[in-house]
Design a protein around this motif. Structure first.
Motif, mmCIF file in Angstrom:
data_model
loop_
_atom_site.group_PDB
_atom_site.id
_atom_site.type_symbol
_atom_site.label_atom_id
_atom_site.label_comp_id
_atom_site.label_asym_id
_atom_site.label_seq_id
_atom_site.Cartn_x
_atom_site.Cartn_y
_atom_site.Cartn_z
ATOM 1 N N ILE A 1 -4.180 2.600 -3.360
ATOM 2 C CA ILE A 1 -3.624 3.396 -4.459
ATOM 3 C C ILE A 1 -4.693 3.656 -5.529
ATOM 4 O O ILE A 1 -4.824 4.769 -6.045
ATOM 5 C CB ILE A 1 -2.404 2.687 -5.083
ATOM 6 C CG1 ILE A 1 -1.254 2.623 -4.081
ATOM 7 C CG2 ILE A 1 -1.965 3.349 -6.383
ATOM 8 C CD1 ILE A 1 -0.692 3.973 -3.693
ATOM 9 N N ALA A 2 -5.465 2.629 -5.862
ATOM 10 C CA ALA A 2 -6.529 2.791 -6.856
ATOM 11 C C ALA A 2 -7.584 3.786 -6.359
ATOM 12 O O ALA A 2 -8.094 4.607 -7.143
ATOM 13 C CB ALA A 2 -7.163 1.441 -7.177
ATOM 14 N N CYS B 1 -16.765 8.879 -8.542
ATOM 15 C CA CYS B 1 -16.993 8.988 -7.095
ATOM 16 C C CYS B 1 -17.363 7.632 -6.498
ATOM 17 O O CYS B 1 -16.848 7.246 -5.448
ATOM 18 C CB CYS B 1 -18.087 10.015 -6.800
ATOM 19 S SG CYS B 1 -17.602 11.720 -7.147
ATOM 20 N N ALA B 2 -18.243 6.900 -7.180
ATOM 21 C CA ALA B 2 -18.648 5.582 -6.704
ATOM 22 C C ALA B 2 -17.456 4.620 -6.692
ATOM 23 O O ALA B 2 -17.280 3.844 -5.738
ATOM 24 C CB ALA B 2 -19.771 5.022 -7.570
ATOM 25 N N LEU C 1 -13.513 1.295 -3.905
ATOM 26 C CA LEU C 1 -12.105 0.929 -3.727
ATOM 27 C C LEU C 1 -11.606 1.232 -2.317
ATOM 28 O O LEU C 1 -10.833 0.453 -1.738
ATOM 29 C CB LEU C 1 -11.243 1.650 -4.765
ATOM 30 C CG LEU C 1 -11.424 1.157 -6.198
ATOM 31 C CD1 LEU C 1 -10.836 2.149 -7.194
ATOM 32 C CD2 LEU C 1 -10.809 -0.227 -6.369
ATOM 33 N N ALA C 2 -12.057 2.338 -1.748
ATOM 34 C CA ALA C 2 -11.681 2.656 -0.367
ATOM 35 C C ALA C 2 -12.268 1.628 0.597
ATOM 36 O O ALA C 2 -11.594 1.183 1.535
ATOM 37 C CB ALA C 2 -12.145 4.066 -0.006
ATOM 38 N N LEU D 1 -3.377 -6.311 -1.011
ATOM 39 C CA LEU D 1 -4.676 -5.842 -1.491
ATOM 40 C C LEU D 1 -5.006 -4.477 -0.905
ATOM 41 O O LEU D 1 -5.553 -3.615 -1.606
ATOM 42 C CB LEU D 1 -5.774 -6.856 -1.156
ATOM 43 C CG LEU D 1 -7.163 -6.551 -1.711
ATOM 44 C CD1 LEU D 1 -7.138 -6.369 -3.226
ATOM 45 C CD2 LEU D 1 -8.142 -7.645 -1.341
ATOM 46 N N VAL D 2 -4.668 -4.272 0.358
ATOM 47 C CA VAL D 2 -4.894 -2.962 0.983
ATOM 48 C C VAL D 2 -4.118 -1.895 0.220
ATOM 49 O O VAL D 2 -4.651 -0.820 -0.098
ATOM 50 C CB VAL D 2 -4.479 -2.978 2.471
ATOM 51 C CG1 VAL D 2 -4.470 -1.567 3.049
ATOM 52 C CG2 VAL D 2 -5.394 -3.878 3.274
ATOM 53 N N PHE D 3 -2.854 -2.196 -0.087
ATOM 54 C CA PHE D 3 -2.015 -1.244 -0.806
ATOM 55 C C PHE D 3 -2.578 -0.946 -2.199
ATOM 56 O O PHE D 3 -2.740 0.215 -2.583
ATOM 57 C CB PHE D 3 -0.583 -1.787 -0.913
ATOM 58 C CG PHE D 3 0.335 -0.901 -1.708
ATOM 59 C CD1 PHE D 3 0.823 0.279 -1.173
ATOM 60 C CD2 PHE D 3 0.688 -1.237 -3.003
ATOM 61 C CE1 PHE D 3 1.658 1.106 -1.907
ATOM 62 C CE2 PHE D 3 1.519 -0.425 -3.754
ATOM 63 C CZ PHE D 3 2.013 0.755 -3.208
ATOM 64 N N LEU D 4 -2.869 -1.988 -2.959
ATOM 65 C CA LEU D 4 -3.375 -1.800 -4.320
ATOM 66 C C LEU D 4 -4.726 -1.091 -4.349
ATOM 67 O O LEU D 4 -4.951 -0.171 -5.145
ATOM 68 C CB LEU D 4 -3.457 -3.134 -5.051
ATOM 69 C CG LEU D 4 -2.108 -3.794 -5.377
ATOM 70 C CD1 LEU D 4 -2.326 -5.179 -5.977
ATOM 71 C CD2 LEU D 4 -1.308 -2.917 -6.319
ATOM 72 N N ALA D 5 -5.631 -1.519 -3.486
ATOM 73 C CA ALA D 5 -6.949 -0.882 -3.439
ATOM 74 C C ALA D 5 -6.832 0.559 -2.950
ATOM 75 O O ALA D 5 -7.547 1.450 -3.436
ATOM 76 C CB ALA D 5 -7.896 -1.680 -2.547
#
Length: 138
Positions: free
Chosen positions: A43-44, A18-19, A24-25, A37-41
């Motif tokens: 998706i993660a 959860c953290a 990541l959000a 970075l927006v895309f990768l973060a």
């Protein structure tokens, strides 16, 4: 004698997922100047969120008693399997490079359920022994 045992995802592990989702959000939101970075973060964050949500919806991954077992099936469903339908309970241990993995395999007539220590909160060998005891197998 109606022993009932259950194994669940440890609460600290769910809290970490959860953290990680929140971090990541936040990284995705704060990185609006860098679309990659927006895309990768993003998706993660979605992946971590999906894993955390599964832990919240189906924290108990395995339950067993003298009549059979109930195992998580699919994303968060449950499936009851009577002992006569269980064809094998075993631990699959593999070593690759420096990593050793152990999975509890519960084989039924029509399916194979794989559970790790992270799913059960206990060593899979101990769970295997308990399942064999409950199933009254020799």
């Amino acid at each position: 004698m109606n022993d009932l045992r259950s194994w669940r995802v440890p609460l600290p592990q769910t809290a970490v997922k959860c953290a990680a989702t929140v971090v990541l959000a936040a990284l995705a939101v704060l990185s609006t100047g860098d679309p990659q970075l927006v895309f990768l973060a993003g998706i993660a964050a979605l992946g971590a969120g999906a894993l955390a949500l599964r832990d919240l919806l189906a924290p108990v991954r395995l339950t067993a008693d003298a009549e059979g077992l109930t195992v998580v099936s699919g994303y968060a469903g449950k499936r009851r399997v009577p002992w006569p339908d269980v064809t094998a309970v075993r631990v699959d241990e593999r070593q690759r490079l420096l990593m050793r993995t152990r999975l509890l395999e519960i084989e039924t007539r029509d399916d194979l359920h794989l559970l790790s220590t992270f799913d059960l909160g206990e060593d899979v060998r101990d769970v295997e022994a308990e399942l064999l005891r409950l199933s009254a197998r020799d």
